[in-house]
Design a protein around this motif. Structure first.
Motif, short mmCIF file in Angstrom:
data_model
loop_
_atom_site.label_atom_id
_atom_site.label_comp_id
_atom_site.label_asym_id
_atom_site.label_seq_id
_atom_site.Cartn_x
_atom_site.Cartn_y
_atom_site.Cartn_z
N LEU A 32 -8.14 -3.11 3.64
CA LEU A 32 -8.77 -2.10 4.51
C LEU A 32 -10.27 -2.36 4.71
O LEU A 32 -10.86 -1.84 5.65
CB LEU A 32 -8.58 -0.69 3.93
N VAL A 33 -10.88 -3.13 3.79
CA VAL A 33 -12.30 -3.44 4.00
C VAL A 33 -12.48 -4.87 4.54
O VAL A 33 -13.55 -5.46 4.40
CB VAL A 33 -13.15 -3.21 2.73
N ARG A 52 -5.04 -1.74 -5.06
CA ARG A 52 -6.21 -2.63 -5.01
C ARG A 52 -6.11 -3.59 -3.82
O ARG A 52 -7.07 -3.76 -3.06
CB ARG A 52 -6.31 -3.45 -6.31
N ALA A 53 -4.94 -4.20 -3.68
CA ALA A 53 -4.77 -5.18 -2.60
C ALA A 53 -4.92 -4.49 -1.25
O ALA A 53 -5.54 -5.02 -0.32
CB ALA A 53 -3.40 -5.84 -2.71
N GLU A 54 -4.37 -3.28 -1.14
CA GLU A 54 -4.42 -2.55 0.13
C GLU A 54 -5.87 -2.16 0.47
O GLU A 54 -6.31 -2.30 1.62
CB GLU A 54 -3.55 -1.30 0.02
N SER A 73 -5.87 -1.40 11.17
CA SER A 73 -5.39 -0.44 12.17
C SER A 73 -5.34 0.96 11.55
O SER A 73 -5.31 1.12 10.33
CB SER A 73 -3.99 -0.83 12.62
N THR A 74 -5.34 1.96 12.44
CA THR A 74 -5.24 3.34 11.98
C THR A 74 -3.95 3.53 11.18
O THR A 74 -3.90 4.25 10.19
CB THR A 74 -5.20 4.29 13.21
N GLU A 75 -2.92 2.80 11.61
CA GLU A 75 -1.63 2.93 10.94
C GLU A 75 -1.71 2.49 9.47
O GLU A 75 -1.13 3.13 8.59
CB GLU A 75 -0.62 2.06 11.70
N THR A 76 -2.45 1.40 9.20
CA THR A 76 -2.53 0.94 7.80
C THR A 76 -3.29 1.95 6.95
O THR A 76 -2.97 2.15 5.78
CB THR A 76 -3.17 -0.46 7.66
N ILE A 77 -4.30 2.59 7.55
CA ILE A 77 -5.02 3.62 6.79
C ILE A 77 -4.05 4.77 6.46
O ILE A 77 -4.02 5.25 5.33
CB ILE A 77 -6.21 4.18 7.61
N GLN A 78 -3.25 5.16 7.44
CA GLN A 78 -2.31 6.27 7.21
C GLN A 78 -1.29 5.89 6.12
O GLN A 78 -0.97 6.70 5.25
CB GLN A 78 -1.55 6.63 8.51
N SER A 110 -5.63 -10.01 1.78
CA SER A 110 -5.35 -9.94 0.34
C SER A 110 -3.87 -10.14 0.05
O SER A 110 -3.01 -9.72 0.81
CB SER A 110 -5.81 -8.60 -0.21
N GLN A 111 -3.62 -10.77 -1.08
CA GLN A 111 -2.23 -11.01 -1.49
C GLN A 111 -2.09 -10.82 -2.99
O GLN A 111 -3.05 -11.08 -3.74
CB GLN A 111 -1.85 -12.47 -1.20
N LEU A 112 -0.92 -10.40 -3.41
CA LEU A 112 -0.61 -10.35 -4.85
C LEU A 112 0.32 -11.52 -5.13
O LEU A 112 1.39 -11.62 -4.54
CB LEU A 112 0.07 -9.03 -5.21
N LEU A 113 -0.12 -12.41 -6.01
CA LEU A 113 0.63 -13.65 -6.24
C LEU A 113 1.02 -13.77 -7.71
O LEU A 113 0.37 -13.18 -8.58
CB LEU A 113 -0.24 -14.85 -5.85
#
Ligand SMILES: C[S@@+](CC[C@H](N)C(=O)[O-])C[C@H]1O[C@@H](n2cnc3c(N)ncnc32)[C@H](O)[C@@H]1O
Length: 392
Positions: A326-327, A320-322, A358-363, A331-334
């Motif tokens: 991406l949108v 969910r956080a990720e 970044s493309t890397e985070t999508i990958q 976001s953080q989980l606390l």
């Protein structure tokens, strides 16, 4: 380590500059009225003291003890209680005393050093305090008419206070020049909805418009009655399913507290669609991934039902956080409430930004999702509403 050495060591460590806080608990006598004692360092008139907070069933009492008298106080308390947790800037320790005062000492190193703040009352105990009578808390059965928080409602009281702290921290992200639109999805008895209304509207005087939405008709009718009796304007309660709620065009803040399973995802998806600047969500019953996860690499972990359940819940919230990041959200989980009080202790906090991922985070996201064999509800919703693009 002998008992006397333990007292010496704790007194020394708790009066040096790295001590952050501690809890002394597990009374040797069941009839002990003080259930636990919290300890923290404070500075009074330029001198270090330890503040001992005695937690009775309904009330708290405080005693400020000068550093020179801490040894005596600890010795007295450790005769009465069997457990000590203490946190220092670089270490957490856990002490267990046996019936015969045998000492078991365990410690864990902390890698990110914390800074110790010694100012007295460094944070108000609660934003809603537990002795002032609040009309909405009395009507909701959390407080008795004289303002005492009922024992069985203390966890709820703690939760809404903590949630209000997160709301308070997020205020800089909200508009200042117009009405702030807030939605509480899966509001249930609406403890949180009323509390945030009280805090933002009555205490802070902000121009807000709040809606609580829930499936339960009778509960919502009761909330409406309370809002009407208390003359709370700009606060409405609606019966409905989050998934069918498409009334809004723009919302500033979306909150959820324990909205079951994918109801949380429905709320997050709507928040993104409406461009909410602030999302605060404490999920519960994260069952979705439990039925989906399949991964030969994780078999050692997944073959234990209990671990699989916990891992699925953690993976759900990480996904969910990720997805929120991406949108375009930060976001953080606390930690919401410490584990001692509820296992539902993660809060997803997301602030809208203009950041591009970044493309890397999508990958990375796709690799994680595929390794688990997960098909997240939130991903489908965000793809459908054209907020998420995974093909880059
Ligand atoms: C555990 S309760 C929490 C209630 C409240 N937020 C609180 O913390 O006290 C979860 C609530 O979510 C509501 N809920 C679950 N799924 C929903 C949906 N799809 N639409 C609206 N409400 C939903 C339930 O009716 C229930 O009142």
């Amino acid at each position: 380590m002998q008992f006397e050495e333990l007292v010496d060591e704790l007194a020394r460590r708790m009066t040096d500059s790295s001590f952050i806080s501690g809890t002394i608990s597990q009374s040797r006598t069941k009839s002990d009225e003080v259930k636990r004692v919290k300890v923290k360092p404070i500075e009074l008139k330029g001198h270090l003291h330890l503040q001992f907070e005695y937690q009775f069933e309904r009330i708290l009492q405080h005693e400020n003890v000068p550093a020179s008298e801490v040894h005596g106080k600890l010795s007295e308390l450790l005769e009465r209680y069997k457990q000590v947790h203490a946190e220092f800037a670089d270490e957490k320790i856990h002490v267990q005393l046996s019936k015969k005062f045998k000492v078991m000492w365990k410690s864990d190193q902390i890698h990110s050093k914390k800074v110790v703040d010694l100012s007295h009352n460094r944070k108000k105990q609660y934003l809603l305090d537990d002795t002032t009578p609040y009309p909405f808390l009395i009507r909701l059965g959390v407080q008795s008419p004289d303002g005492k928080v009922k024992k069985q409602k203390y966890d709820k009281f703690r939760q809404i206070n903590r949630f209000i702290e997160f709301i308070d921290d997020s205020l800089t992200h909200l508009p200042k020049d117009r009405t702030i639109r807030i939605l509480d999805f899966g509001s249930g008895k609406s403890y949180l909805t009323f509390a945030l209304y009280h805090y933002l509207r009555i205490e802070k005087g902000l121009d807000i418009n709040v809606t609580g939405l829930d499936l339960k008709k009778e509960v919502i009718e009761e909330c409406r009655q309370i809002a009407q009796d208390l003359n709370y304007d700009n606060l409405e309660f609606l019966v409905g399913d989050i998934n069918d709620y498409n009334e809004e065009t723009a919302v500033d803040m979306v909150v959820t507290l324990h909205a079951c399973d994918v109801a949380t995802d429905m709320a997050l998806a709507r928040a993104v669609r409406w461009g909410a600047r602030v999302i605060l969500s404490v999920p519960c019953c994260q069952h979705e991934l439990f039925g989906q996860i399949q991964s030969p690499e994780l078999q050692v972990l997944l073959k234990h039902g209990l671990i699989k359940e916990r891992f699925s819940a953690l993976a759900t919230d990480s996904i969910r956080a990720e997805l929120l990041s991406l949108v375009g959200y930060e976001s953080q989980l606390l930690e919401f409430i410490d584990m001692e009080h509820t296992p539902k202790n993660i809060l997803i906090r997301a602030y809208r930004t203009e950041k591009r991922h970044s493309t890397e985070t999508i990958q990375q996201y796709k690799a994680f999702r595929d390794m688990l064999g997960a098909k997240p509800f939130l991903e489908k919703e965000l793809l459908q509403s054209n907020h998420l693009f995974l093909s880059e």
